[in-house]
Enzyme design. Structure first.
Site, PDB file in Angstrom:
ATOM      1  N   ASN A 120       3.169   1.678  15.105  1.00  0.00           N
ATOM      2  CA  ASN A 120       2.172   0.733  14.586  1.00  0.00           C
ATOM      3  C   ASN A 120       2.194   0.566  13.065  1.00  0.00           C
ATOM      4  OD1 ASN A 120       1.088   3.289  14.330  1.00  0.00           O
ATOM      5  ND2 ASN A 120      -0.982   2.708  14.938  1.00  0.00           N
ATOM      6  N   TYR A 121       2.618   1.597  12.343  1.00  0.00           N
ATOM      7  CA  TYR A 121       2.809   1.459  10.882  1.00  0.00           C
ATOM      8  C   TYR A 121       4.168   2.085  10.538  1.00  0.00           C
ATOM      9  CZ  TYR A 121      -2.016  -0.027  10.373  1.00  0.00           C
ATOM     10  OH  TYR A 121      -3.190  -0.737  10.471  1.00  0.00           O
ATOM     11  N   ARG A 158       0.849  -1.201   0.000  1.00  0.00           N
ATOM     12  CA  ARG A 158       0.000   0.000   0.000  1.00  0.00           C
ATOM     13  C   ARG A 158       0.889   1.259   0.000  1.00  0.00           C
ATOM     14  NH1 ARG A 158      -3.471   2.009   5.248  1.00  0.00           N
ATOM     15  NH2 ARG A 158      -3.715   4.124   4.503  1.00  0.00           N
ATOM     16  N   GLU A 208      -7.686   6.012  25.431  1.00  0.00           N
ATOM     17  CA  GLU A 208      -7.361   5.336  24.168  1.00  0.00           C
ATOM     18  C   GLU A 208      -6.708   4.009  24.542  1.00  0.00           C
ATOM     19  OE1 GLU A 208      -4.050   6.818  21.889  1.00  0.00           O
ATOM     20  OE2 GLU A 208      -4.990   6.215  20.023  1.00  0.00           O
ATOM     21  N   ARG A 264      -8.118   5.000   7.226  1.00  0.00           N
ATOM     22  CA  ARG A 264      -7.596   6.147   6.493  1.00  0.00           C
ATOM     23  C   ARG A 264      -7.477   5.840   4.995  1.00  0.00           C
ATOM     24  NH1 ARG A 264      -2.466   8.483   8.856  1.00  0.00           N
ATOM     25  NH2 ARG A 264      -1.938   8.984   6.739  1.00  0.00           N
ATOM     26  N   GLU A 310      -0.587  13.979  13.559  1.00  0.00           N
ATOM     27  CA  GLU A 310      -1.656  12.961  13.556  1.00  0.00           C
ATOM     28  C   GLU A 310      -1.544  12.241  14.875  1.00  0.00           C
ATOM     29  OE1 GLU A 310      -0.407  10.499  10.252  1.00  0.00           O
ATOM     30  OE2 GLU A 310      -1.765  11.604   8.994  1.00  0.00           O
ATOM     31  N   THR A 357      11.309   3.914  18.157  1.00  0.00           N
ATOM     32  CA  THR A 357      12.402   2.990  18.516  1.00  0.00           C
ATOM     33  C   THR A 357      12.001   1.558  18.164  1.00  0.00           C
ATOM     34  OG1 THR A 357      13.298   4.451  20.175  1.00  0.00           O
ATOM     35  CG2 THR A 357      13.761   2.111  20.454  1.00  0.00           C
ATOM     36  N   ARG A 414      -4.447   0.491  16.286  1.00  0.00           N
ATOM     37  CA  ARG A 414      -4.556   1.418  15.150  1.00  0.00           C
ATOM     38  C   ARG A 414      -5.222   2.678  15.652  1.00  0.00           C
ATOM     39  NH1 ARG A 414      -8.552  -0.767  12.670  1.00  0.00           N
ATOM     40  NH2 ARG A 414      -8.383   0.445  10.770  1.00  0.00           N
ATOM     41  N   CYS A 415      -4.742   3.839  15.147  1.00  0.00           N
ATOM     42  CA  CYS A 415      -5.363   5.089  15.604  1.00  0.00           C
ATOM     43  C   CYS A 415      -6.839   5.092  15.235  1.00  0.00           C
ATOM     44  CB  CYS A 415      -4.644   6.283  14.999  1.00  0.00           C
ATOM     45  SG  CYS A 415      -4.618   6.262  13.220  1.00  0.00           S
ATOM     46  N   LYS A 453      13.005  10.439  12.108  1.00  0.00           N
ATOM     47  CA  LYS A 453      13.161   9.805  13.431  1.00  0.00           C
ATOM     48  C   LYS A 453      12.049   8.754  13.545  1.00  0.00           C
ATOM     49  CE  LYS A 453      13.097   9.018  17.925  1.00  0.00           C
ATOM     50  NZ  LYS A 453      12.596   7.638  17.776  1.00  0.00           N
ATOM     51  N   SER A 494       7.750   9.116  13.243  1.00  0.00           N
ATOM     52  CA  SER A 494       6.700   8.112  12.998  1.00  0.00           C
ATOM     53  C   SER A 494       6.479   7.221  14.223  1.00  0.00           C
ATOM     54  CB  SER A 494       7.074   7.290  11.764  1.00  0.00           C
ATOM     55  OG  SER A 494       8.428   6.908  11.827  1.00  0.00           O
TER      56      SER A 494
HETATM   57  P1  NAP Z   1       4.515   7.935  20.770  1.00  0.00           P
HETATM   58  O1  NAP Z   1       5.007   7.238  21.987  1.00  0.00           O
HETATM   59  O2  NAP Z   1       3.924   9.288  20.934  1.00  0.00           O
HETATM   60  O3  NAP Z   1       5.765   7.975  19.782  1.00  0.00           O
HETATM   61  C1  NAP Z   1       5.649   8.479  18.480  1.00  0.00           C
HETATM   62  C2  NAP Z   1       7.008   8.933  17.986  1.00  0.00           C
HETATM   63  O4  NAP Z   1       7.423  10.075  18.716  1.00  0.00           O
HETATM   64  C3  NAP Z   1       8.114   7.877  18.178  1.00  0.00           C
HETATM   65  O5  NAP Z   1       8.990   7.959  17.091  1.00  0.00           O
HETATM   66  C4  NAP Z   1       8.791   8.359  19.444  1.00  0.00           C
HETATM   67  O6  NAP Z   1      10.130   7.903  19.574  1.00  0.00           O
HETATM   68  C5  NAP Z   1       8.744   9.847  19.219  1.00  0.00           C
HETATM   69  N1  NAP Z   1       8.923  10.661  20.417  1.00  0.00           N
HETATM   70  C6  NAP Z   1       8.640  10.344  21.706  1.00  0.00           C
HETATM   71  N2  NAP Z   1       8.925  11.398  22.512  1.00  0.00           N
HETATM   72  C7  NAP Z   1       9.401  12.381  21.708  1.00  0.00           C
HETATM   73  C8  NAP Z   1       9.882  13.699  21.936  1.00  0.00           C
HETATM   74  N3  NAP Z   1       9.919  14.228  23.161  1.00  0.00           N
HETATM   75  N4  NAP Z   1      10.279  14.431  20.886  1.00  0.00           N
HETATM   76  C9  NAP Z   1      10.243  13.922  19.640  1.00  0.00           C
HETATM   77  N5  NAP Z   1       9.815  12.675  19.361  1.00  0.00           N
HETATM   78  C10 NAP Z   1       9.390  11.920  20.377  1.00  0.00           C
HETATM   79  O7  NAP Z   1       3.425   7.056  19.994  1.00  0.00           O
HETATM   80  P2  NAP Z   1       3.462   5.494  19.652  1.00  0.00           P
HETATM   81  O8  NAP Z   1       3.228   4.721  20.913  1.00  0.00           O
HETATM   82  O9  NAP Z   1       4.644   5.168  18.807  1.00  0.00           O
HETATM   83  O10 NAP Z   1       2.182   5.364  18.698  1.00  0.00           O
HETATM   84  C11 NAP Z   1       0.890   5.179  19.189  1.00  0.00           C
HETATM   85  C12 NAP Z   1       0.119   6.470  19.157  1.00  0.00           C
HETATM   86  O11 NAP Z   1       0.133   6.998  17.862  1.00  0.00           O
HETATM   87  C13 NAP Z   1      -1.342   6.289  19.511  1.00  0.00           C
HETATM   88  O12 NAP Z   1      -1.762   7.339  20.332  1.00  0.00           O
HETATM   89  C14 NAP Z   1      -2.033   6.369  18.157  1.00  0.00           C
HETATM   90  O13 NAP Z   1      -3.379   6.756  18.198  1.00  0.00           O
HETATM   91  C15 NAP Z   1      -1.186   7.358  17.461  1.00  0.00           C
HETATM   92  N6  NAP Z   1      -1.353   7.237  16.017  1.00  0.00           N
HETATM   93  C16 NAP Z   1      -2.058   8.202  15.358  1.00  0.00           C
HETATM   94  C17 NAP Z   1      -2.280   8.079  13.998  1.00  0.00           C
HETATM   95  C18 NAP Z   1      -3.060   9.138  13.245  1.00  0.00           C
HETATM   96  O14 NAP Z   1      -2.993   9.112  12.026  1.00  0.00           O
HETATM   97  N7  NAP Z   1      -3.768  10.026  13.901  1.00  0.00           N
HETATM   98  C19 NAP Z   1      -1.789   6.973  13.296  1.00  0.00           C
HETATM   99  C20 NAP Z   1      -1.088   6.003  14.000  1.00  0.00           C
HETATM  100  C21 NAP Z   1      -0.866   6.140  15.369  1.00  0.00           C
HETATM  101  P3  NAP Z   1      10.469   6.671  20.573  1.00  0.00           P
HETATM  102  O15 NAP Z   1       9.808   5.475  19.993  1.00  0.00           O
HETATM  103  O16 NAP Z   1      11.950   6.609  20.534  1.00  0.00           O
HETATM  104  O17 NAP Z   1       9.930   7.041  21.916  1.00  0.00           O
END
Ligand code: NAP
Length: 456
Positions: free
Chosen positions: A135-136, A88, A359, A419, A231, A161, A264-265, A158, A132
């Site tokens: 999850n994707y 995709r 969530e 999406r 997002e 992790t 998934r968001c 970035k 990013s």
């Molecule tokens: P996350 O913990 O917020 O992490 C997202 C990204 O931000 C990771 O690359 C993370 O790096 C980085 N990050 C963390 N702290 C940061 C900081 N202080 N400065 C800059 N970057 C930082 O989210 P996640 O657990 O990976 O993903 C799940 C979340 O994403 C859920 O809330 C989901 O709903 C949301 N999401 C939203 C969408 C949408 O389209 N709206 C789509 C998919 C997911 P590290 O991994 O190194 O901490």
């Protein structure tokens, strides 16, 4: 501090790979290089630039098995979910290239002064910071890289992790295919350690980030006047009315709630069903979970794999226990073993329960019974989030009226939250985001308008 991070599989804890643990100094050096390269890149003719962007798609297709296999081990996706993500994303790159080729400057005439004309064209911003989520790791990264590069920006990427092994492999394959290294730098390491250096650097011209709301809010507070595309989290409701096709509703709700173990968001995270239809809907949802997601285990053999880490599993356990204490009935599942959460359906959940309000991001579906449609809409809107929602009813005009009352960036009528396809606009209201994705919208967001006025 160790200079490497070891990434373990959520499936069995086995090592998936190691990645460099970069420092703020590495971030500053990367910005300096990308900034210098950007000035030349924007002068490259568009057709040549878009040919280079096309390498993202061909690399994805050529290495789809290898990348999908890593997505399975690093994220715990099923092989079909993993391969679908890679393919995709290749299509998304093709669409981005096609759309970027069509972009033309816009001409606006001054009605008061004949011959006076403004031409509005789009310019790159500079270095785009792409962040990013886990999850994707492929799709939600390359959906930022492709439009940013197509519009003449360079990119500092970035990755999450957990997801950085597959990101590093993709970048290695991309460089090997001839993609110029100077245009894209992958910076692996903990977001918490690198965040300030990533967002504060004067060369950061835009932040395009997908992830949790808390992280997004932290970035937004820090970024100042830098353009943002965020997002963020969601808590998407599905509303089921008495006249709905309940087989259809059950099928889409279950697909939406349990795919990728609910991580998934746009997963359906709570259901509001009017009382008259509730017993029948609950029975159908239960049967449908059995059909689509009968077992949990190694995703190479089961339709639901693990949640991403121990903390996520612990959260599911806490939320299920709290709902039970509050009087919810466990229709199916309810057990958590290690990182494996049984697909869980909870009925008669009070709206104030944390499994409804937070969530939950796991394979748990709370069902709330409501007296009528007004109560359903009021409770659906009673959240800080506003990503998407779905409404099931056979009455099409009523569905459209209801959609306008839902506080969300998108509403699906008689279909699942999602999406796809990637050219559709995708946006979050309230705490679910800022700016819009979708191929054309992302191209616009990742560039800035520039007006040139010609006087007669
Ligand atoms: P996350 O913990 O917020 O992490 C997202 C990204 O931000 C990771 O690359 C993370 O790096 C980085 N990050 C963390 N702290 C940061 C900081 N202080 N400065 C800059 N970057 C930082 O989210 P996640 O657990 O990976 O993903 C799940 C979340 O994403 C859920 O809330 C989901 O709903 C949301 N999401 C939203 C969408 C949408 O389209 N709206 C789509 C998919 C997911 P590290 O991994 O190194 O901490």
């Amino acid at each position: 501090m160790p200079r490497k991070l070891t990434i373990k599989s959520p499936i069995d804890g086995a090592t998936v790979g190691t990645v460099p643990r970069r420092s703020p100094r590495d971030v500053r050096a990367a910005y300096a290089r990308l900034s210098a390269a950007q000035r030349d890149w924007e002068d490259v003719p568009r057709s040549e630039r878009l040919r280079t962007v096309g390498l993202l798609a061909s690399t994805l297709r050529k290495h789809r098995r290898e990348l999908a296999d890593l997505l399975v081990r690093e994220i715990g996706k099923t092989p079909s979910e993993a391969e679908a993500e890679v393919l995709r994303t290749a299509d998304l790159v093709d669409g981005t290239v096609r759309e970027a080729r069509r972009l033309r400057p816009e001409t606006i005439r001054d009605r008061r002064h004949r011959g006076r004309v403004q031409t509005v064209d789009r310019e790159p911003l500079g270095v785009v910071l792409a962040i990013s989520p886990f999850n994707y790791p492929i799709n939600l990264s390359i959906s930022k890289l492709a439009p940013a590069l197509a519009m003449g920006n360079t990119v500092l990427w970035k990755p999450s992790t957990q997801g950085s092994v597959v990101a590093a492999r993709f970048v290695r394959r991309l460089y090997a295919a001839g993609f110029p290294r100077r245009l894209l730098t992958l910076i692996t390491g903990r977001g918490g350690e690198l965040g300030e250096a990533l967002v504060d650097d004067p060369a950061c011209a835009m932040v395009a980030m997908t992830g949790g709301t808390e992280t997004g809010q932290w970035i937004a507070r820090r970024a100042g006047l830098v353009p943002l595309l965020l997002e963020l989290g969601g808590n998407d409701p599905a509303i089921v009315l008495a006249d709905a096709d309940l087989d259809l509703a059950a099928k889409h709700i279950v697909g939406g709630a349990f795919k990728l173990a609910g991580q998934r968001c746009t997963a359906v995270k709570r259901v509001y069903v009017v009382r008259g239809a509730a017993d029948r809907l609950v029975r159908k949802i239960d049967a449908e979970v059995g059909r689509q997601f009968g077992s949990v285990g190694d995703p190479r053999e089961h339709p639901i794999g693990p949640v991403i880490d121990d903390a996520a599993a612990k959260r599911q356990r806490r939320l299920i226990a709290a709902a039970k204490r509050q009087g919810a009935r466990v229709i199916r599942g309810g057990t958590v073993r290690g990182r494996y959460v049984e697909p869980t359906v909870l009925d008669r959940v009070p709206h104030r329960s944390p499994v409804v309000g937070e969530e939950q991001f796991g394979p748990v579906l709370p069902i709330v019974r409501v007296k009528d449609v007004d109560e359903a809409v009021r409770l659906a809107n009673d959240t800080e989030y506003g990503l998407q929602a779905s409404i099931f009813t056979r009455n099409a005009p009523r569905a459209k009226r209801l959609a306008s009352r839902i506080e969300a960036g998108g509403v699906h009528l008689n279909g699942p939250d999602q999406r796809a396809p990637d050219d559709f606009l995708f946006t979050g209201h309230k705490a679910s985001g800022l700016g819009a994705q979708g191929i054309r919208f992302a191209l616009e967001r990742m560039s800035q308008p520039k007006a040139i006025v010609t006087n007669p």
